[in-house]
Design a protein around this motif. Structure first.
Motif, short mmCIF file in Angstrom:
data_model
loop_
_atom_site.label_atom_id
_atom_site.label_comp_id
_atom_site.label_asym_id
_atom_site.label_seq_id
_atom_site.Cartn_x
_atom_site.Cartn_y
_atom_site.Cartn_z
N UNK A 283 29.63 20.93 34.35
CA UNK A 283 28.73 20.45 35.26
C UNK A 283 28.19 21.65 36.26
N UNK A 284 29.07 22.17 36.72
CA UNK A 284 28.59 23.19 37.64
C UNK A 284 27.81 24.50 36.95
N UNK A 285 27.97 24.74 35.66
CA UNK A 285 27.33 25.86 34.78
C UNK A 285 26.03 25.13 34.52
N UNK A 286 25.84 23.80 34.31
CA UNK A 286 24.57 23.34 33.66
C UNK A 286 23.65 22.85 34.82
N UNK A 287 24.24 22.22 36.12
CA UNK A 287 23.44 21.52 36.70
C UNK A 287 23.38 22.18 38.01
N UNK A 288 22.52 21.74 39.06
CA UNK A 288 22.76 22.36 40.40
C UNK A 288 22.52 21.41 41.48
N UNK A 289 22.31 21.78 42.81
CA UNK A 289 22.01 20.82 43.75
C UNK A 289 22.71 19.52 43.70
N UNK A 290 21.82 18.65 44.32
CA UNK A 290 22.13 17.09 44.61
C UNK A 290 22.81 16.58 43.24
N UNK A 291 21.92 16.96 42.26
CA UNK A 291 22.39 16.22 40.62
C UNK A 291 23.76 16.74 40.40
N UNK A 292 24.12 17.86 40.72
CA UNK A 292 25.24 18.33 40.39
C UNK A 292 26.61 17.75 41.58
N UNK A 293 26.23 17.49 42.46
CA UNK A 293 27.04 16.79 43.54
C UNK A 293 27.29 15.54 43.26
N UNK A 294 26.37 14.88 42.50
CA UNK A 294 26.33 13.49 42.12
C UNK A 294 27.35 13.09 41.00
N UNK A 295 27.10 14.12 39.94
CA UNK A 295 27.86 14.14 38.89
C UNK A 295 29.46 14.29 39.17
N UNK A 296 29.55 15.33 39.94
CA UNK A 296 31.00 15.64 40.28
C UNK A 296 31.61 14.58 41.07
N UNK A 297 30.75 13.85 41.90
CA UNK A 297 31.53 12.84 42.66
C UNK A 297 31.93 11.65 41.76
N UNK A 298 31.13 11.54 40.77
CA UNK A 298 31.40 10.43 39.72
C UNK A 298 32.57 10.75 38.82
N UNK A 299 32.70 12.02 38.55
CA UNK A 299 33.94 12.53 37.79
C UNK A 299 35.09 12.60 38.78
N UNK A 300 34.98 13.03 40.09
CA UNK A 300 36.32 12.90 40.98
C UNK A 300 36.48 11.28 41.23
N UNK A 301 35.73 10.47 41.13
CA UNK A 301 36.04 8.94 41.68
C UNK A 301 36.75 8.51 40.36
N UNK A 302 36.19 8.81 39.37
CA UNK A 302 36.83 8.64 37.86
C UNK A 302 38.38 9.16 37.81
N UNK A 303 38.42 10.27 38.40
CA UNK A 303 39.86 10.83 38.01
C UNK A 303 40.85 10.43 39.16
#
Length: 338
Positions: free
Chosen positions: A240-260
């Motif tokens: 995600x960090x390699x492929x996305x940036x900005x708010x979209x990256x932060x949103x994806x990472x938040x969902x991943x963190x919420x799941x884990x």
């Protein structure tokens, strides 16, 4: 008041059947009138007894606080929140107001503040939208409409942009599967789709990431991330960090963190709000108040494991006076025995 009761019921329904590991529990011998009288006494005459206010409000659930406020109005014809705000100042006032605001209303007000005026606070939007359950979001949408006479989805659409906007609108549609069912074959298929949409192509197919991250249940996502690591040779966060940036990256990472690990996600949020010079008190209050009845005990464990210091101790070093006392009272010390 009927509308208020309705979306509180919706919010509480989101918690039904969950193993709650908070630090605030319903009081066995709860008496709303007794608490209302005590709070009135704490605000009567010269000076204010902040310790009494903290002792009562930091040891009652959100529903009990609402009942106290209703009884206070019945007994004295005064609005309890208004009376408390007139007696308190600064961060203590803000934290007490947060405690006295029903969670869906508080989240709705926070989202509105994050979007109104010049600029948009996407980080706050992500924290709420990417971590709440469907019933919580439905309750927030109802509160938003009642309090502001506005549509949350319409405001999200107008105040965000690009693929991040579509992610927020997908979450706002409340289409996530919330069962605990895990389909390993589906996880492998989804992991392959995510790999094909990111690491294995020029550019990123955000729609695939959006569809999977916004609709699969969190247990299913954990299995998908496990399968992804086997396919890609790296974890999903790295991709995600390699492929996305900005708010979209932060949103994806938040969902991943919420799941884990939602506990680690909020532990990080609390740590970030206090580290270094200055304190993001708004974020700290929001995280502590919102998780105190849900998973604060798990957050304390995650905080200690990751940062090698107790959460209450960290708060004590960063927040002073009655404000610090209130936050520590909600956290209930570094261990459950404190």
């Amino acid at each position: 008041m009927e509308d208020l009761a309705e979306y509180i019921v919706r919010y509480r329904a989101a918690r039904a059947g969950l193993e709650l590991l908070g630090t605030i529990f319903a009081k066995d011998d709860f008496d709303a009138e007794e608490d209302a009288v005590a709070l009135k006494g704490a605000m009567r005459g010269l000076g204010t007894d902040e310790d009494e206010i903290i002792e009562i409000l930091a040891n009652r659930t959100g529903v009990e606080r609402l009942q106290i406020a209703m009884k206070f109005k019945a007994c004295y014809g005064q609005d309890l929140v208004d009376e408390l705000k007139s007696e308190l100042r600064g961060n203590l006032e803000d934290a007490i107001e947060a405690l006295m605001t029903p969670p869906p209303v508080f989240d709705a007000k926070t989202l509105r503040n994050a979007m109104k005026g010049a600029g948009t606070d996407e980080r706050t939007i992500i924290e709420i939208m990417c971590t709440r359950m469907n019933e919580e979001i439905e309750a927030i949408k109802m509160a938003y409409a009642i309090v502001f006479e506005r549509d949350l989805a319409e405001d999200l659409e107008s105040e965000t942009s690009g693929d991040f906007k579509y992610l927020m609108l997908s979450i706002c549609a409340c289409g996530r599967d919330e069962s605990d069912d895990v389909d390993e074959d589906q996880a492998k298929e989804d992991a392959q789709e995510l790999f094909d949409a990111g690491e294995d192509r020029w550019g990123t197919d955000e729609s695939t990431f959006n569809r999977i991250l916004a609709t699969r249940n969190f247990e299913q996502l954990k299995e998908t991330f496990k399968q992804y690591q086997e396919i890609a040779g790296c974890d999903i966060e790295e991709s995600i960090r390699d492929e996305c940036s900005g708010n979209l990256q932060d949103g994806y990472l938040a969902i991943v963190a919420r799941a884990k690990s939602p506990a680690e996600f909020f532990a990080d949020r609390m740590y970030d709000s206090m580290k270094g010079a200055g304190t993001d008190d708004e974020r700290l209050i929001r995280c502590i108040v919102s998780r105190s009845e849900i998973d604060m005990r798990k957050i304390k464990i995650a905080f200690f494991i990751k940062y090698e210091v107790g959460l209450a101790s960290f708060i004590k070093d960063d927040c002073s006076g009655d404000y610090g006392k209130l936050l520590i009272a909600l956290v209930k010390g570094d261990t459950d025995d404190d």
